[in-house]
Write a protein that holds these residues in place. Structure first.
Motif, mmCIF file in Angstrom:
data_model
loop_
_atom_site.group_PDB
_atom_site.id
_atom_site.type_symbol
_atom_site.label_atom_id
_atom_site.label_comp_id
_atom_site.label_asym_id
_atom_site.label_seq_id
_atom_site.Cartn_x
_atom_site.Cartn_y
_atom_site.Cartn_z
ATOM 1 N N HIS A 166 2.308 3.977 -5.849
ATOM 2 C CA HIS A 166 3.455 3.111 -5.973
ATOM 3 C C HIS A 166 3.574 2.516 -7.436
ATOM 4 N N SER A 167 4.595 2.143 -7.806
ATOM 5 C CA SER A 167 4.713 1.615 -9.159
ATOM 6 C C SER A 167 5.290 0.230 -9.021
ATOM 7 N N SER B 104 0.835 -1.180 0.328
ATOM 8 C CA SER B 104 -0.083 0.107 0.059
ATOM 9 C C SER B 104 0.977 1.442 -0.010
ATOM 10 N N VAL C 85 9.467 -5.491 -8.120
ATOM 11 C CA VAL C 85 10.115 -4.421 -7.626
ATOM 12 C C VAL C 85 9.060 -3.563 -7.301
ATOM 13 N N ILE C 86 9.082 -2.818 -6.288
ATOM 14 C CA ILE C 86 7.913 -1.890 -5.796
ATOM 15 C C ILE C 86 8.744 -0.491 -5.659
ATOM 16 N N SER C 87 8.409 0.598 -6.000
ATOM 17 C CA SER C 87 9.101 1.804 -5.724
ATOM 18 C C SER C 87 7.912 2.696 -5.338
ATOM 19 N N GLY C 88 8.003 3.753 -4.465
ATOM 20 C CA GLY C 88 7.183 4.522 -3.961
ATOM 21 C C GLY C 88 7.927 4.895 -2.532
ATOM 22 N N LYS D 17 7.206 -2.923 -10.907
ATOM 23 C CA LYS D 17 7.768 -3.632 -11.867
ATOM 24 C C LYS D 17 8.202 -5.175 -11.826
ATOM 25 N N HIS E 298 6.171 3.284 1.024
ATOM 26 C CA HIS E 298 5.281 2.241 1.103
ATOM 27 C C HIS E 298 5.347 1.313 1.887
ATOM 28 N N SER E 299 4.202 0.447 2.179
ATOM 29 C CA SER E 299 4.240 -0.543 3.212
ATOM 30 C C SER E 299 4.006 -2.011 2.598
#
Lengths: 153, 153
Positions: free
Chosen positions: A123-124, A119, B117-120, A126, B123-124
């Motif tokens: 957020h993105s 959450s 892969v999450i970016s932000g 990939k 983020h949790s």
């Protein structure tokens, strides 16, 4: 990426949301994901192994998931709280399980890890895999969600 | 959750970062993750199947991953760009692969999906599995990272 690997996930997504959350999502045009722009505010991700390897994700806007969780539980939800995160994890599990059953009957055996829920506004995601990532946007009366599938055999 | 499933992931994390990124992470005190507070700005997540099911994640602060990627490629990196995301995916793969080799020699066979892969910022991550989630924070001279493991047999 083989379309016979992809379609069962999209069919499962529509089926689970119709059955469980009583929403009728309108599928948009699937596209090859080449950028990693933000696709939602809360996402469920699950890893896939077996006859093909990869990952699947489903990302919701806050308004879309709030409506879904309100439908699921009957009490109004407006923010991404713990109940919403658990619901996203459970929907991710159910969509992946439904897709795996559809694929099993086509002779393709996949296993799945357990879901992870992310959450965070904008957020993105990939997906790092050898093949392409297909994104399938859906419209609902209360906002959008996107299913992404990156699996290759 | 069995400690013999956990330790190989933590050992693999330290080993891969030392060897590949030439940083010497100082392990903190592992803790049972009961909240889902933000643990980083970019995360790699991988699903696990086989003798145990679950997921592993590694989350970096921007300053920490910028230093790691600068070490890896030799050119200065200051933001979470595509190169950084690919590096996080590759590190996630390598840590999971290293842990799986360690477990294999203990007679435990795990398979892994492909990383996401999450970016932000902030983020949790919430791992949805039957058992607990263990978080292991690490300090580096340039910021923190956290490895989280949620696997159960």
């Amino acid at each position: 990426m083989d379309v016979k690997l992809i379609n069962p996930f999209l069919e499962a997504g529509v089926s689970v949301l119709k059955t469980m959350a009583m929403i009728e999502p309108t599928p948009g045009r699937p596209f090859l994901k080449t950028d990693q722009s933000a696709k939602g505010d809360v996402s469920g991700i699950i890893g896939i192994t077996g006859d093909a390897q990869g990952s699947m994700s489903i990302s919701f806007s806050t308004s879309c998931i709030a409506t879904i969780v309100t439908n699921l539980f009957g009490s109004a939800v407006t923010e991404i709280n713990d109940e919403v995160k658990d619901a996203v994890g459970e929907l991710t599990n159910m969509i992946c399980g439904d897709a795996r059953r559809r694929l099993e009957s086509a002779g393709i055996s996949l296993q799945a890890g357990t879901p992870t829920v992310i959450s965070g506004t904008n957020h993105s995601i990939k997906h790092i895999n050898k093949g392409p990532c297909i994104a399938m946007p859906f419209e609902t009366p209360n906002g959008t969600f996107v299913i992404e599938i990156a699996v290759s055999g």
